[in-house]
Design an enzyme around this catalytic site. Structure first.
Site, PDB file in Angstrom:
ATOM      1  N   ASP A  96       0.854  -1.187   0.000  1.00 55.20           N
ATOM      2  CA  ASP A  96       0.000   0.000   0.000  1.00 55.20           C
ATOM      3  C   ASP A  96       0.891   1.238   0.000  1.00 55.20           C
ATOM      4  O   ASP A  96       1.666   1.457   0.934  1.00 55.20           O
ATOM      5  CB  ASP A  96      -0.900  -0.014   1.238  1.00 55.20           C
ATOM      6  CG  ASP A  96      -2.023   1.006   1.167  1.00 55.20           C
ATOM      7  OD1 ASP A  96      -2.155   1.674   0.124  1.00 55.20           O
ATOM      8  OD2 ASP A  96      -2.751   1.141   2.161  1.00 55.20           O
TER       9      ASP A  96
ATOM     10  N   ASP B 107      -2.926   2.455  -6.105  1.00 56.94           N
ATOM     11  CA  ASP B 107      -1.851   2.518  -5.117  1.00 56.94           C
ATOM     12  C   ASP B 107      -1.741   1.309  -4.202  1.00 56.94           C
ATOM     13  O   ASP B 107      -1.005   1.365  -3.217  1.00 56.94           O
ATOM     14  CB  ASP B 107      -2.007   3.781  -4.267  1.00 56.94           C
ATOM     15  CG  ASP B 107      -3.341   3.835  -3.525  1.00 56.94           C
ATOM     16  OD1 ASP B 107      -4.240   3.055  -3.874  1.00 56.94           O
ATOM     17  OD2 ASP B 107      -3.464   4.655  -2.611  1.00 56.94           O
ATOM     18  N   GLU B 108      -2.452   0.223  -4.483  1.00 57.73           N
ATOM     19  CA  GLU B 108      -2.316  -0.940  -3.617  1.00 57.73           C
ATOM     20  C   GLU B 108      -2.598  -2.228  -4.383  1.00 57.73           C
ATOM     21  O   GLU B 108      -3.322  -2.227  -5.377  1.00 57.73           O
ATOM     22  CB  GLU B 108      -3.233  -0.844  -2.396  1.00 57.73           C
ATOM     23  CG  GLU B 108      -4.708  -0.757  -2.722  1.00 57.73           C
ATOM     24  CD  GLU B 108      -5.576  -0.750  -1.474  1.00 57.73           C
ATOM     25  OE1 GLU B 108      -5.278  -1.494  -0.524  1.00 57.73           O
ATOM     26  OE2 GLU B 108      -6.561   0.020  -1.462  1.00 57.73           O
TER      27      GLU B 108
END
Length: 366
Positions: free
Chosen positions: A18, A112-113
């Site tokens: 993350d 983003d993860e």
């Protein structure tokens, strides 16, 4: 005749990576004068919504989904940066390439993860903890950004672990420690249990994992439906969902929040045209078609309406626009409008790889 039993399946090694305050961190990376200062990515002060907040901004109690006006009140010196999704996509693809150095079992959740299954990995490394550390180091070297990671034997626990030592840290939850860890965990910290469900559980006396564990499967199913089985299992460390490198996309949409409320039908139709053109651009890039067209209307008082129509055949661009206008006309809109959105569902896709660069909404354009 005796047969040799099959060997037990290995305990899976799952990593959840993350990025730390991703959008905000990218802006601070590209604008050195913004580093160390409270910053949010989002719309303008009067009408926008915070998409991401730097850690400096979070110290003022500013978080994503907060109105920009409230954020500005909390921190008068707050910097507002317009979102640059092309730039976030560029960096996300670089990060993704690092993931693939270790495994092809990568399941992106957003820009983003992502989850990674490194049980069997390309490097031949036995330690998922070491792999997570190497990945975070390579991300920092390649992009200049920090990432946090969680390591465990299933996705649910890995997701929780990635949040334990943020920012720029990692944590592991071992199989032998999982149940004891979950028993102490506040119910609101359970991944997948949102604010509404957490409040409902607290009214039942469920404040942490230990409390949840006291209730039978029958009781939880009665109170929470199909989710009851999920809650019963996860508090015992049971979560069998695999890392899926491919996912089925169920919808595609775009939306626009406006500087000034829209009052007349002519204003709404004119602004909806821009949203429509964005949707068309995206379906052309992806070769996507959809039979259900949905119009989203958010009013100035933040009440929300959706209007949908499902067609017998996949519509062309003209039919999508005609249907969108028809939905806009379906019922008189008496309250001022601050946001319009347009989406397609019932898509002509059975399976599609999710790219880090996908951004299905444009809530910050004006």
């Amino acid at each position: 005749m005796e047969t040799n039993p099959e060997p037990p399946s290995p305990i899976r090694k799952i990593i959840h990576v993350d990025m730390d305050a991703f959008y905000a961190s990218v802006e601070q990376l590209d604008r050195p004068e913004w580093r160390g200062k409270p910053l949010v990515v989002g719309g303008n002060v009067a009408r926008g919504v915070v998409a991401a907040a730097s850690y400096e901004a979070r110290r003022y109690g500013i978080f994503s989904a907060m109105s920009s006006a409230l954020a500005a009140k909390k921190c008068p010196q707050l910097i507002f940066a317009r979102p640059r999704f092309y730039r976030y996509k560029e960096i996300s693809l670089q990060i993704r390439e690092i993931f693939y150095e270790y495994t092809d079992l990568v399941e992106p959740l957003s820009l983003d993860e992502a989850f990674l299954d490194v049980t069997e990995n390309k490097m031949g490394l036995k330690s998922a903890i070491l792999i997570a550390k190497q990945i975070r180091t390579k991300i920092k070297e390649k992009t200049g950004l920090n990432a946090s990671a969680g390591v465990s034997y299933n996705k649910f626990l890995a997701k929780i672990a990635s949040d334990l030592n943020k920012p720029n840290g990692q944590a592991v939850i071992l199989p032998q420690d999982a149940e004891a860890f979950l028993e102490k965990l506040p119910i609101g910290k359970f991944f997948g249990i949102g604010k509404v469900t957490a409040e409902k559980m607290q009214k039942l006396g469920i404040h942490n994992g230990m409390d949840l564990k006291q209730f039978s499967l029958q009781f939880l199913t009665k109170k929470f439906g199909k989710s009851g089985l999920h809650y019963y299992n996860i508090v015992r460390g049971i979560h069998l969902s695999q890392v899926h490198p491919h996912r089925t996309r169920k919808s595609l949409s775009a939306e626009n929040t406006f500087d000034k409320d829209l009052i007349t039908f002519q204003e709404m139709e004119s602004k909806l045209r821009y949203v429509f053109e964005e949707v068309i651009s995206r379906i052309e890039r992806g070769g996507i078609k959809g039979r259900t067209i949905t119009l989203k209307i958010k009013h100035s008082d933040f009440t929300l309406q959706t209007r949908s129509k499902t067609l017998e055949q996949y519509p062309d661009q003209e039919m999508i626009w005609t249907t969108a206008v028809e939905l806009l006309n379906q019922e008189e809109i008496v309250k001022p409008v601050r946001l319009l959105g347009l989406g397609l569902s019932n898509l002509n896709i059975t399976e599609e790889q999710v790219h880090f660069g996908q951004q299905l909404k444009i809530p910050f354009e004006t």
